[in-house]
Design a protein around this motif. Structure first.
Motif, PDB file in Angstrom:
ATOM      1  N   PHE A 279     -15.562 -14.026 -54.641  1.00  0.00           N
ATOM      2  CA  PHE A 279     -14.915 -14.312 -53.362  1.00  0.00           C
ATOM      3  C   PHE A 279     -13.412 -14.488 -53.539  1.00  0.00           C
ATOM      4  O   PHE A 279     -12.597 -13.935 -52.772  1.00  0.00           O
ATOM      5  N   MET A 280     -12.995 -15.243 -54.560  1.00  0.00           N
ATOM      6  CA  MET A 280     -11.573 -15.489 -54.793  1.00  0.00           C
ATOM      7  C   MET A 280     -10.849 -14.213 -55.223  1.00  0.00           C
ATOM      8  O   MET A 280      -9.713 -13.957 -54.789  1.00  0.00           O
ATOM      9  N   VAL A 281     -11.486 -13.414 -56.062  1.00  0.00           N
ATOM     10  CA  VAL A 281     -10.859 -12.158 -56.505  1.00  0.00           C
ATOM     11  C   VAL A 281     -10.622 -11.235 -55.315  1.00  0.00           C
ATOM     12  O   VAL A 281      -9.534 -10.661 -55.156  1.00  0.00           O
ATOM     13  N   LEU A 282     -11.625 -11.089 -54.464  1.00  0.00           N
ATOM     14  CA  LEU A 282     -11.470 -10.232 -53.289  1.00  0.00           C
ATOM     15  C   LEU A 282     -10.400 -10.773 -52.349  1.00  0.00           C
ATOM     16  O   LEU A 282      -9.616 -10.005 -51.781  1.00  0.00           O
ATOM     17  N   ALA A 283     -10.353 -12.096 -52.200  1.00  0.00           N
ATOM     18  CA  ALA A 283      -9.361 -12.708 -51.316  1.00  0.00           C
ATOM     19  C   ALA A 283      -7.942 -12.470 -51.803  1.00  0.00           C
ATOM     20  O   ALA A 283      -7.000 -12.407 -50.992  1.00  0.00           O
ATOM     21  N   TYR A 284      -7.750 -12.330 -53.111  1.00  0.00           N
ATOM     22  CA  TYR A 284      -6.409 -12.136 -53.651  1.00  0.00           C
ATOM     23  C   TYR A 284      -6.092 -10.681 -53.974  1.00  0.00           C
ATOM     24  O   TYR A 284      -4.954 -10.363 -54.328  1.00  0.00           O
ATOM     25  N   ILE A 285      -7.079  -9.805 -53.851  1.00  0.00           N
ATOM     26  CA  ILE A 285      -6.824  -8.363 -53.961  1.00  0.00           C
ATOM     27  C   ILE A 285      -6.597  -7.757 -52.581  1.00  0.00           C
ATOM     28  O   ILE A 285      -5.750  -6.867 -52.420  1.00  0.00           O
ATOM     29  N   SER A 286      -7.296  -8.242 -51.582  1.00  0.00           N
ATOM     30  CA  SER A 286      -7.214  -7.664 -50.239  1.00  0.00           C
ATOM     31  C   SER A 286      -5.817  -7.718 -49.608  1.00  0.00           C
ATOM     32  O   SER A 286      -5.530  -6.876 -48.750  1.00  0.00           O
ATOM     33  N   PRO A 287      -4.924  -8.657 -49.996  1.00  0.00           N
ATOM     34  CA  PRO A 287      -3.567  -8.588 -49.432  1.00  0.00           C
ATOM     35  C   PRO A 287      -2.855  -7.266 -49.704  1.00  0.00           C
ATOM     36  O   PRO A 287      -1.996  -6.848 -48.924  1.00  0.00           O
ATOM     37  N   LEU A 288      -3.212  -6.605 -50.785  1.00  0.00           N
ATOM     38  CA  LEU A 288      -2.626  -5.300 -51.079  1.00  0.00           C
ATOM     39  C   LEU A 288      -2.936  -4.306 -49.969  1.00  0.00           C
ATOM     40  O   LEU A 288      -2.054  -3.586 -49.484  1.00  0.00           O
ATOM     41  N   PHE A 289      -4.183  -4.295 -49.513  1.00  0.00           N
ATOM     42  CA  PHE A 289      -4.580  -3.367 -48.459  1.00  0.00           C
ATOM     43  C   PHE A 289      -4.022  -3.810 -47.099  1.00  0.00           C
ATOM     44  O   PHE A 289      -3.693  -2.979 -46.258  1.00  0.00           O
TER      45      PHE A 289
END
Length: 261
Positions: free
Chosen positions: A87-97
């Protein structure tokens, strides 16, 4: 926190008590702070409110997520840890998109608006998933809601700060510094309050006749995230809205692709 400290320093030095004459702010420093607040664009409070609720909601999830996974969904400790970190990894990768979408497609304003709806939907799904249902349904609904929340926070995170900065003219350097001090102050206040309020809601307020109160702990930020969409749109007449100007990230990868082709 380094951006917040100047804001506190300005406020504390304006206080007539607790400082000697050598620490007293000069007349020019007082004037600078007063002018920064006076020149605050009218849309900034709406933008800061949006960021506050997003941070508050996100840290509400982060603070009790592992307990929810183990106590309500009966995950093992290893599975709960893996789910939390995913959950945390996705939350901090999704800002790129989110940044690519704002720069290349929708612009900052509409990206924040649409992704705020997505974020509110994710919050609501998790709150619904925490209500008494079969364990299988709770797991599916809750994990799907967490996935939506992680995508939603990624769209808001990179856009709100930049959108607030766009409200200022290029020569308003001091005013923009004051905005970012307020912005990071709001972020930290939201995270602090969420770590206090969310566990209290989970532990002290009864609902559905159960010992644990996760529906309320998740439902409260869900309600706030719905309210803030209306708040953000109320400020629309006051915003300076710029169209999408193209994503530098996409341009770089397009150049790399053409070079390799």
């Amino acid at each position: 926190m380094s951006r917040v400290l100047p804001f506190f320093r300005h406020l504390s030095r304006l206080s007539p008590k607790g400082y000697g004459k050598e620490d007293a702010p000069s007349a020019s420093e007082k004037k600078d702070v007063e002018e920064s607040f006076r020149k605050l664009p009218r849309g900034i409070p709406y933008i800061l409110g949006t960021e506050f609720v997003e941070r508050f909601s996100f840290y509400c999830f982060q603070g009790i997520l592992t307990l929810y996974l183990t106590q309500e969904l009966h995950f093992s400790d290893d599975s709960a840890a893996s789910t939390f970190h995913a959950f945390m990894v996705l939350a901090y990768i999704s800002p790129l998109f989110g940044a690519i979408m704002a720069d290349g497609l929708l612009g900052l304003f509409w990206t924040i608006f649409y992704v705020s709806i997505l974020f509110a939907v994710g919050n609501s799904i998790v709150a619904i998933g925490a209500t008494p249902m079969s364990i299988q349904n709770m797991t599916i609904v809750s994990l799907f809601g967490l996935f939506i929340v992680a995508l939603g926070t990624g769209g808001i995170k990179p856009c709100v700060s930049a959108f607030g900065g766009n409200q200022y003219k290029e020569d308003q350097i001091k005013e923009r510094h004051m905005y970012f001090s307020l912005f990071y102050f709001v972020i930290n206040i939201g995270s602090i309050l969420s770590t206090i309020i969310s566990p209290e809601l989970r532990a002290t307020v009864h609902c559905f006749g159960k010992e644990t109160r996760y529906p309320l702990a998740f439902g409260f930020p869900a309600m706030l995230s719905i309210i803030v969409i209306t708040l953000f749109m109320c400020g629309k007449p006051m915003y300076k809205i710029r169209p999408a100007e193209g994503s530098e990230f996409v341009s770089v990868f397009r150049c790399i692709f053409y070079a390799l082709a």
